[in-house]
Every structure is written in structure tokens, then in C-alpha cells.
Design an enzyme around this catalytic site. Structure first.
Site, mmCIF file in Angstrom:
data_model
loop_
_atom_site.group_PDB
_atom_site.id
_atom_site.type_symbol
_atom_site.label_atom_id
_atom_site.label_comp_id
_atom_site.label_asym_id
_atom_site.label_seq_id
_atom_site.Cartn_x
_atom_site.Cartn_y
_atom_site.Cartn_z
ATOM 1 N N ARG A 542 -42.732 17.491 60.844
ATOM 2 C CA ARG A 542 -42.101 16.319 60.231
ATOM 3 C C ARG A 542 -42.066 16.433 58.707
ATOM 4 N NH1 ARG A 542 -45.431 10.917 61.428
ATOM 5 N NH2 ARG A 542 -43.576 10.092 60.374
ATOM 6 N N GLU A 646 -51.728 14.151 60.078
ATOM 7 C CA GLU A 646 -50.725 14.680 59.154
ATOM 8 C C GLU A 646 -50.459 13.720 58.006
ATOM 9 O OE1 GLU A 646 -48.385 11.822 61.398
ATOM 10 O OE2 GLU A 646 -49.989 13.229 61.951
ATOM 11 N N ASP A 647 -50.549 12.418 58.284
ATOM 12 C CA ASP A 647 -50.331 11.433 57.230
ATOM 13 C C ASP A 647 -51.481 11.420 56.224
ATOM 14 O OD1 ASP A 647 -52.066 10.552 59.160
ATOM 15 O OD2 ASP A 647 -51.140 8.591 59.454
#
Length: 739
Positions: A542, A646-647
Site C-alpha cells: 500500500r 504498516e501504519d
């Protein structure tokens, strides 16, 4: 009397003829024409080497082994040259570096395997570990552009316990040595008592030097790299922040100029420090020295030693360092000094007093913006010089010391990576950094020229260039569940985002195991919808730098995010004023758990936060490139295996770059209620291991960065007149208050 005159004239005439014959008789004829060397002998003209064929012409500069050289050089000169570390003194990248090794696989660095029984100092092990953990490292010498020895070359003082013996034989026996071509040698200490020359004790051939205390006379521009002298206690990663917590106006401190250190009674480096007492006034100029060091200092003590030693003990060095405007950095036995890095960290403007020292990373750093370059011969003028500097200039100098410290010097890792980046810029000149990139925030390590050679493509230089980011954004929606119903949240989200006046396009990143939905399943919108299959269907995909992203701003969204068009418009408006930061809605925080002695992660709904989750956030597209190309594969692999964090990793990265917190916009409890209300087992928020995994991620990420980069904030930006008791018609973002 006449006879005496005739005798004198005859004598002068004879002397003139002798002189004429001596100088005229040695003039070569046409057959002996050639260039005159600095040794005074004649040698035939040599053609300019063809650098396109480096194998044939990589050693034209070293004439010490030629017959003609040995005929005309004196035995003393011959000994000096043969013992010198700089046999390839005229080496440059074009003459002593094989660029073809870098054209195949890019800029890759190979570290020789450590040989059994070889001792390696902790500092050199930190250097090797940094290289092996960097994105430049390769374990295959066939792919390498640059080679680094596993033999410890840091301390080449023969009196040091860290000195490695028989290094000449060991280096020459390496199968890939190739006379040092494309090799990089790190060194902190060279030479020994009494003259401390820059001789490493072995022939470095055509290798580059990353050396501390290197002189401008021996420094080979655009080939060697001058590095700072650092102690064995210098942290491997992270490092402490600078000590300038806030700016004081005017920027004056208790002391104007300070120094505290050893005074050498004999030998090299003693002259400058022995003269410091001439400018010491014990008030605002405090320059302290002590003779009390070494085993036999009392044998050499002079008349001032006892007084100097007593004065020396009265002052605390740390207190002086943190309370002085300027810090004197005189040379010691060698040109470099530990005082240099200490002054930088303390925001004490260094006053350099080391003639002939090639300052660290001088190839890329403009030291006139962070230090005062003095002259040892003009010591008495130093106090009046620093007093004449305007307070605005002092403030600018002090701020720059903090930037340089944190960008390039606070850890061994940063020193090593800066060295490698400088060399990479030489090798890949078409994508090298500009002077502004190196000398302004966030610095060369975080500004990757492979992304763009135009400063306006980075979020950090808009204000300097007087430009603004692109007035549109690209929405990237991360889809992980199949499209089975027209009432799914992702379809409502598509419609809301597409209605934004700032939306340029929407990219749906399909990370679902099911096939892509048919085109007619997506709603009709006024902006294009591009569906991309995620690379390997992993979480890190992403944040790939997709070519389809055409705008500066990226609106990152989870598929189940609930946002109105008004909220999107307001968040983007805020981001345009803070393009280098993450701006968004769902906020989280971190804390230090004293009981467990580790970092903790919390999602409690408070007024304090340090992260804005990328499930509903806007940031610059450059961070996609940085996430993919700067972060190590180990962290990204961890994220992909857990399908989580991931954030958090993106927040770590952006805060490490900016040294600033993200920005939360108008409180959105609806986001929290939606997440908490989900009971589906497919939702990662409902996974009982999800929270524990995020705790683990926090500590893993902090360990790699070497420091906790996240910054707490209590700032929330609301629309003007938000919640004010005025007519709703006077409010631009009136829809937000109805949520």
C-alpha cells in the site's frame, strides 16, 4: 692601484664565465626535451591517460618504482615516499576508481568476511554492522561496487593496544585487493609519538580513505572522505538529540568562549594550547588547560602547570559547555578533536583552531553556516572576533549546529551512511544531491536523489523555493475483502471521496485473494478510478511508489473508513499548510512502560497523541518512495508477515525525517465507534493478537531507528468557528459539526 683594478675585473669576468658555463651547459638539446618534475629532473612527456580504459592507466601517478625516478631522487626522499601512506596521492575518482563495477548492480558495498583470530575493536565492529544492515550491503562480491576490509584499520598508532600488526601482509594477501581499487579504508588514529604522521603503516594503493584528522595537504579532493573523530562510547544507532531545546533571544549565554582540555608540554600540538592563557580572563572567556596527564608529566612541568591545574579543577566541563555561546576547538596531538562533536551537540558554536584540518564531510557541508573558522596564528584576535558576530548570526549558527549534529554526526551509523552516500553521489553523478539538500532539513540521508533531481518534488523545500504543492490529491484505498454487495463501506467511501473538489483520481489497491471485480461493479464517479493489484498481496504494497500517483498528496484510506466529502476537503486544506507531515483523523499514542521497560502502544481516546493512522490520513507521495527504498527489508518483512503495523512504521519514518508530530484534524469519534462496533472475525481490529502485535512492533521499530522518533502533540486543528455559537451559515465546513 691600476693593477688592482685589472686584477678585480679579471676575477669577476672569470667568475661570470664559470656561472654561465654551469647553468648554460646543462640545458638539454631538442632530443632531451620534456617536462620538468617537482624533483628537478627531466622526464619524457606522457600522454593524458584514457580513463575509458582504467585497467591500463590506473597507476600513472606513482613513479617511485621507475628507474628514472630512482636515479634523480635522494635516498632520504626515497625513504619518505616509500613509507608514506599516500603513494597514490594524485588519485581521483576518474583515475583510481573502476566505475564499471557500479554500472551492473548499482552502488553495492561488500564487507570482507571476518578472519578467524583477528581482533576487531567495538568501534570498527559498529562500522561493519552499520554497512551490513544498510540498503547498500551485498554478500556477493561479484555484485559489489565498493569493498570494505574486515581487518581493523581504525587505530594505526603503534603504541595502541588496538593496533593490528602485520596489516601490510594481510591486506596484500586478500584476493580482491587489486591494489586497493574500489576499496574504502576507515581510520581514526594514525601515526604515533612524537610526530603523529598520517602514515597508516601499510600501502593503501588506490583505496579511498575515510579518515579523521586528515590534513588538507594529504586530503585527495573528491576521492577521500574526511570523517569526525568519535569516541568508542559514541552510539551505534540513534544517538541523543541536540541540547538546544528552545531558542533564546538574544542568543547569549553565561560564557562567551570556553575550552577545557589537556595542555601538551612537548611535541606536536603543544603551541596553540600552551598559548591559551593569554586570552583567558576567568569571566566570559574561560580557557582552561591542565598538564596533569600521562605518566611522567611532572618531569616536563613548567612554571604555569600548578596554577593551570588548580584553575582547571574549579570548573565543571558540562556546565561550561551548555552555558557558552562559543566553544574553542583547538587541535590536539592530531588535527581533529573530540571537542568538535561535543560542541555541535551542545549548540555551542565551534571556533575552529586547527590550521590545515580538512573539516568532516567538507565536500558536502558548508561549515561557514555552523562554525567560526579561526587561525592558530591569530589566537589573540579570537575573543574580539566572536564578540563582533551579530546575535542574528549567532542564532543561525546555533540552529545549524543542531541540524548537522542530528543529521550526520549523532551516531556511528549516520557517520558511516553519510560517507557512503557521498561516495554514491560521486559514482552516480546524474542523480547526486544538491548543496541545499545536504545543508538544510532534513539532510542528505533522508533526501534521496533517485526520487527526483528537482527540489520542488520534495515536501521539505516548498517554502525555500516559494512554491506550493499540487492543489489536488490522489486517494489510495486499500481493499482486502471481496466485493459482494453494493452496500459495502468501500463503495460509499468511493462516492464521498470522488465528490471532493480536490480529488484528482482514486486508486483502489486490490490486496484481496479473490479476483478483481468487473469494471461495472464500481460506482460511476466524476474522477477516474484505477484498480491495481497489490504486489504479492502484502501490507507494504500500500506504500509502493506507484507511477499512477500523479499528485503530490496521497489520501490513504482503509476500505472500511467512514468519511464525508467535507471532512476530506478540510483535511486536505490543512495538509497544504503542512505538506511534510501526516495529517488525518484516527490518532494513537505511545508511552514508556517503566515496569516492563519497553515502549507501549495505546488507543485510548485522550487529548495526547503521537501517531495518525494511515487508514484516514494525507501525506506526501515522497514517503511512499522513502518507505520502499530507505527502510530495511527486515522491518517491511515483519509488517508483511504480521499483516499489521504498516501504519505505525510509516509514522515512525515520517517523524524520524521531520522531527515533528503528525497533525490531527477535527475530532472524529465516529471513526472510533465504527471500529469498536465491528465484530467480524475478518476484521483485524477484532483480532485479540492485533494489539499485542502492535506493542511488539513499537519496540522492534524503535530498536532499528536507535531512538524513539515519535513526538507527542496535543494540537488539534478545527475549522474556523467550529462549535462556536454562531449561525451555521457563516461556517465553511458546516457539515463536520453534524457528524
Amino acid at each position: 692601484m691600476q693593477a688592482k683594478k685589472r686584477y678585480l675585473i679579471s676575477l669577476l669576468t672569470g667568475a661570470f664565465l664559470v656561472v654561465l658555463f654551469y647553468f648554460g651547459g646543462g640545458v638539454p638539446g631538442p632530443a632531451a626535451t620534456g617536462s620538468r618534475s617537482r624533483h628537478g629532473y627531466n622526464r619524457p612527456e606522457q600522454p593524458w591517460p584514457h580513463f575509458s580504459d582504467p585497467l591500463q592507466h590506473l597507476s600513472p601517478w606513482d613513479h617511485s618504482d621507475t628507474e628514472e625516478y630512482n636515479v634523480h631522487i635522494s635516498p632520504r626522499q626515497k625513504r619518505d615516499v616509500n613509507s608514506s601512506v599516500y603513494k597514490g596521492k594524485r588519485c581521483r575518482m576518474q583515475s583510481c576508481f573502476d566505475f564499471s563495477l557500479c554500472q551492473r548492480n548499482g552502488f553495492k558495498v561488500y564487507v570482507y568476511p571476518q578472519q578467524k583470530g583477528e581482533k576487531i575493536s567495538e568501534s570498527y565492529q559498529n562500522i561493519l554492522s552499520t554497512i551490513e544492515g544498510s540498503r547498500f550491503y551485498t554478500s556477493d562480491p561479484g555484485q559489489a561496487c565498493l569493498f570494505v576490509l574486515s581487518l581493523d584499520t581504525l587505530d594505526r598508532d603503534q603504541l595502541s593496544p588496538q593496533y593490528v600488526h602485520n596489516l601490510k601482509t594481510k591486506v596484500q594477501s586478500l584476493p580482491l585487493w587489486n591494489n586497493g581499487r574500489n576499496h574504502l579504508i576507515f581510520n581514526l588514529y594514525s601515526g604515533t609519538w612524537p610526530d603523529y604522521t598520517e602514515d597508516l603503516g601499510f600501502d593503501i594503493g588506490q583505496a579511498m580513505l575515510a579518515k579523521a584528522s586528515i590534513s588538507t595537504e594529504n586530503f585527495r579532493p573528491n576521492f577521500d572522505v574526511s570523517i569526525p573523530l568519535f569516541s568508542k562510547e559514541h552510539p551505534r544507532t540513534g544517538g541523543d538529540r541536540g541540547y538546544l531545546k528552545y531558542n533564546t533571544i538574544p542568543p547569549f549565554r553565561k560564557y562567551m568562549l570556553v575550552f577545557k582540555g589537556k595542555r601538551y608540554l612537548t611535541g606536536i600540538g603543544s603551541d596553540t594550547r600552551n598559548a591559551l592563557y593569554h586570552v583567558h580572563n576567568a569571566e566570559d572567556v574561560v580557557l582552561l588547560t591542565t598538564c596533569k596527564h600521562g605518566k611522567d608529566w611532572q618531569k616536563h612541568k613548567d612554571a604555569r602547570c600548578d596554577k593551570d591545574n588548580a584553575e582547571y579543577e574549579k570548573y565543571d566541563y558540562r556546565e561550561m559547555l551548555h552555558n557558552s555561546t562559543f566553544c574553542l576547538v583547538p587541535r590536539g596531538r592530531r588535527l581533529g578533536s573530540f571537542r568538535f562533536l561535543e560542541a555541535l551537540q551542545a549548540a555551542c558554536v565551534p571556533v575552529m583552531l586547527s590550521n590545515g584540518w580538512e573539516l568532516p564531510f567538507s565536500e558536502v557541508i558548508d561549515w561557514n553556516t555552523a562554525a567560526v573558522i579561526g587561525d592558530e596564528r591569530l589566537l589573540l584576535q579570537i575573543p574580539s572576533t566572536v564578540r563582533s558576530i551579530h546575535q542574528d548570526k549567532i542564532l543561525a549558527l546555533r540552529q545549524q549546529t543542531q541540524f548537522l549534529w542530528e543529521a550526520y554526526f549523532s551516531s556511528v551509523e549516520k557517520i558511516v551512511l553519510t560517507t557512503l552516500e557521498i561516495i554514491q553521489d560521486r559514482v552516480l553523478q546524474q542523480t547526486s544531491r544538491s548543496n541545499l539538500m545536504w545543508n538544510s532539513h532534513p539532510g542528505g540521508l533522508f533526501t534521496l536523489p533517485q526520487y527526483s533531481s528537482y527540489l520542488g518534488d520534495f515536501p521539505f523545500f516548498y517554502s525555500k523555493l516559494g512554491i506550493k504543492p499540487n492543489p489536488r490529491f490522489t486517494a489510495v484505498i486499500h481493499a482486502v475483502t471481496p466485493l459482494v454487495s453494493q452496500s459495502q463501506p468501500i463503495l460509499k467511501l468511493l462516492v464521498s471521496v470522488a465528490r471532493s473538489q480536490y480529488c484528482a483520481q482514486i486508486i483502489v489497491l486490490w490486496n484481496c485473494d479473490k479476483p478483481l471485480p468487473a469494471k461495472h461493479r464500481w460506482p460511476a464517479t466524476s474522477v477516474p478510478i484505477i484498480v491495481i493489484e497489490g504486489e504479492n498481496k502484502v501490507m507494504s504494497s500500500r506504500f509502493q511508489p506507484y507511477d499512477s500517483i500523479i499528485s503530490d498528496a496521497v489520501l490513504s484510506l482503509d476500505e472500511d473508513t467512514v468519511l464525508s466529502t467535507t471532512e476530506v476537503d478540510f483535511a486536505f486544506t490543512v495538509w497544504q499548510s503542512f505538506p511534510e507531515r501526516i495529517v488525518g483523523y484516527p490518532a494513537r499514542s505511545h508511552f514508556w512502560d517503566n515496569n516492563k521497560e519497553r515502549w507501549g502502544y495505546t488507543s485510548k481516546w485522550t487529548n495526547d497523541y503521537s501517531m495518525v493512522l494511515t487508514g484516514a490520513a494525507i501525506y506526501h507521495r515522497y514517503y511512499h518512495f522513502l518507505y520502499t527504498n530507505f527502510l530495511p527489508s527486515s522491518l517491511k518483512s515483519m509488517v508483511d508477515q504480521l499483516a499489521n503495523c504498516e501504519d505505525i512504521l510509516m509514522n515512525f519514518l515520517v517523524s524520524a525525517v521531520t522531527k515533528l508530530p503528525p497533525i490531527k484534524v477535527t475530532q472524529k469519534k465516529q471513526y472510533k465507534e465504527t471500529m469498536m462496533g465491528q465484530s467480524s472475525r475478518a476484521s483485524r481490529w477484532a483480532d485479540p493478537d492485533h494489539f499485542a502485535q502492535r506493542q511488539t512492533c513499537m519496540n522492534k521499530f524503535a530498536s532499528w531507528f536507535g531512538v524513539m522518533p515519535l513526538v507527542h502533540s496535543q494540537m488539534r486543528l478545527d475549522p474556523i468557528l467550529f462549535k462556536d455559537q454562531v449561525s451555521i451559515l457563516r461556517k465553511k465546513y458546516r457539515e463536520i459539526e453534524r457528524l
